[in-house]
Design an enzyme around this catalytic site. Structure first.
Site, PDB file in Angstrom:
ATOM      1  N   ALA A  72     -87.651  65.239 -40.297  1.00  0.00           N
ATOM      2  CA  ALA A  72     -88.971  65.814 -40.024  1.00  0.00           C
ATOM      3  C   ALA A  72     -88.905  67.219 -39.455  1.00  0.00           C
ATOM      4  CB  ALA A  72     -89.739  64.899 -39.068  1.00  0.00           C
ATOM      5  N   THR A 112     -86.755  49.263 -31.601  1.00  0.00           N
ATOM      6  CA  THR A 112     -88.170  49.563 -31.449  1.00  0.00           C
ATOM      7  C   THR A 112     -88.504  50.944 -32.003  1.00  0.00           C
ATOM      8  OG1 THR A 112     -88.281  48.192 -29.462  1.00  0.00           O
ATOM      9  CG2 THR A 112     -90.056  49.793 -29.777  1.00  0.00           C
ATOM     10  N   CYS A 160     -66.486  83.882 -36.914  1.00  0.00           N
ATOM     11  CA  CYS A 160     -66.208  83.093 -35.711  1.00  0.00           C
ATOM     12  C   CYS A 160     -67.429  82.551 -35.002  1.00  0.00           C
ATOM     13  CB  CYS A 160     -65.367  83.910 -34.737  1.00  0.00           C
ATOM     14  SG  CYS A 160     -66.181  85.360 -34.107  1.00  0.00           S
TER      15      CYS A 160
END
Length: 374
Positions: A201, A238, A326
């Site tokens: 999302a 849940t 880097c």
């Protein structure tokens, strides 16, 4: 100092409407969706309404959408279950995939001894389809192909319909990482019979900690976790109702505003390319025919400038990301750019600029000024 965010391929800000929707759920619908009383039923209804909304925008059934915390979890689950439970003995992927895919494939190879083949990447950053056909036709073992729709570093775009057709021609399953394109491109899964998609999302202006998998009807995977009947028994735990509702709202708004925002971002990207070419004539764009909100450029700067480029831009309040050199004090070239650039170009700074509808041309001008200062 005004801060400028041009790293939308990494994550996106939440839309205000999404925040409002999530706050409403947090305050008023805090029930456990597994409870049978009214608080639980209300939470359960929000989850299923969100599932139907997401399915509608993708052209699939709500039964084919499984909620997860993110696409990395979804990819791990799908690939592991296919190998461990459904008899996949070979995986075909590419060396420019997201590490969520590459590291999972390597671990499955280590654990289960599966064969792993890497399809060639052309110099323009796209998949070599002739090589994919060669790989698929050379081995009768049960095979999974996993390739991303939009590359997160250079933005090259896979033809999902063509890839699905080729895979199914050779009885292979196709898993597609659509993290960079869900909410930013149209999908009709009734027309394109891809087997698996994954999404997060936070890539389409929704909350972090919410994602989903599309699993084609008829493919039976084993659970990710055990301990509850949530998500059809496939993902125990849940549910974070506010996250799921926020994700559905974000996707709804992304598709509602898609044409308008896409047109705006295309114009912004073209402006950025024009300004970069005008100020740095030797600049090179990494990849061809790239997705409209991602621009990866090889800058004509010397090798010693590479290490400090992000730091200097950040000091000016400009957030972008680098595809090369880097990080955390060690030089490590991008695994994506390593497939398409020469060894000499790999040492030079490449910059990924990724746009959203919140960005402006004035922010692009500030980026150009920041680069000129370097």
């Amino acid at each position: 100092m005004n801060k400028i965010y041009l790293d939308n391929a990494a994550t996106t800000p939440l839309r205000k409407e999404v925040i409002d929707e999530m706050m409403n759920v947090l305050q008023n619908d805090f029930g456990n969706a597994s409870s049978t009383h009214s608080f639980g039923r209300s939470a359960k209804n929000l989850i299923e309404t969100s599932r139907k909304s997401i399915a509608k925008h993708l052209g699939c059934t709500s039964q084919e959408i499984i909620f997860t915390t993110n696409a990395t979890e979804a990819t791990n689950w799908i690939l592991r279950s296919l190998v461990k439970d459904l008899g996949v003995r070979r995986i075909i992927t590419s060396k420019i995939e997201h590490h969520a895919t590459l590291y999972t494939v390597k671990q499955l190879q280590k654990e289960f001894g599966i064969a792993v083949d890497y399809v060639s990447i052309l110099p323009n950053g796209s998949v070599d389809y002739s090589h994919l056909v060669t790989l698929l036709s050379s081995n009768p073992d049960k095979t999974l192909v996993t390739l991303m729709h939009v590359n997160n570093e250079i933005g090259t775009v896979l033809d999902i319909a063509k890839t699905t057709s080729i895979c199914h021609q050779y009885n292979a399953l196709f898993h597609c990482d659509t993290v960079q394109s869900i909410g930013k491109a149209e999908f009709d899964l009734a027309e394109i019979p891809v087997d698996f998609l994954v999404a997060s999302a936070h890539k389409f202006y929704g909350p972090k900690g919410a994602g989903f998998a599309f699993v084609r009807k008829g493919i039976v995977l084993q659970p990710i976790f055990y301990g509850g009947e949530q998500e059809k028994g496939l993902r125990a735990g849940t549910e974070a109702v506010h996250q799921i509702v926020g994700m559905a709202k974000a996707l709804e708004l992304s598709y509602e505003k898609l044409n308008e925002e896409r047109s705006y971002i295309i114009d912004l990207k073209n402006y950025c390319i024009e300004q970069m070419k005008s100020n740095f004539p030797e600049i090179k764009i990494n990849g061809e025919n790239t997705f409209y909100n991602i621009l990866n450029v090889l800058l004509p700067f010397s090798e010693e400038k590479t290490a400090m480029i992000l730091f200097n831009l950040d000091m000016k309040g400009i957030a972008v990301s680098r595809g090369s050199a880097c990080q955390s004090g060690s030089v490590k070239p991008s695994h994506v750019l390593a497939e398409i650039l020469t060894e000499e170009d790999l040492k030079k700074p490449s910059l990924r600029v990724s746009f959203s509808h919140y960005n402006t041309k004035e922010e692009i001008d500030a980026l150009i000024d920041g680069l000129k200062g370097i």
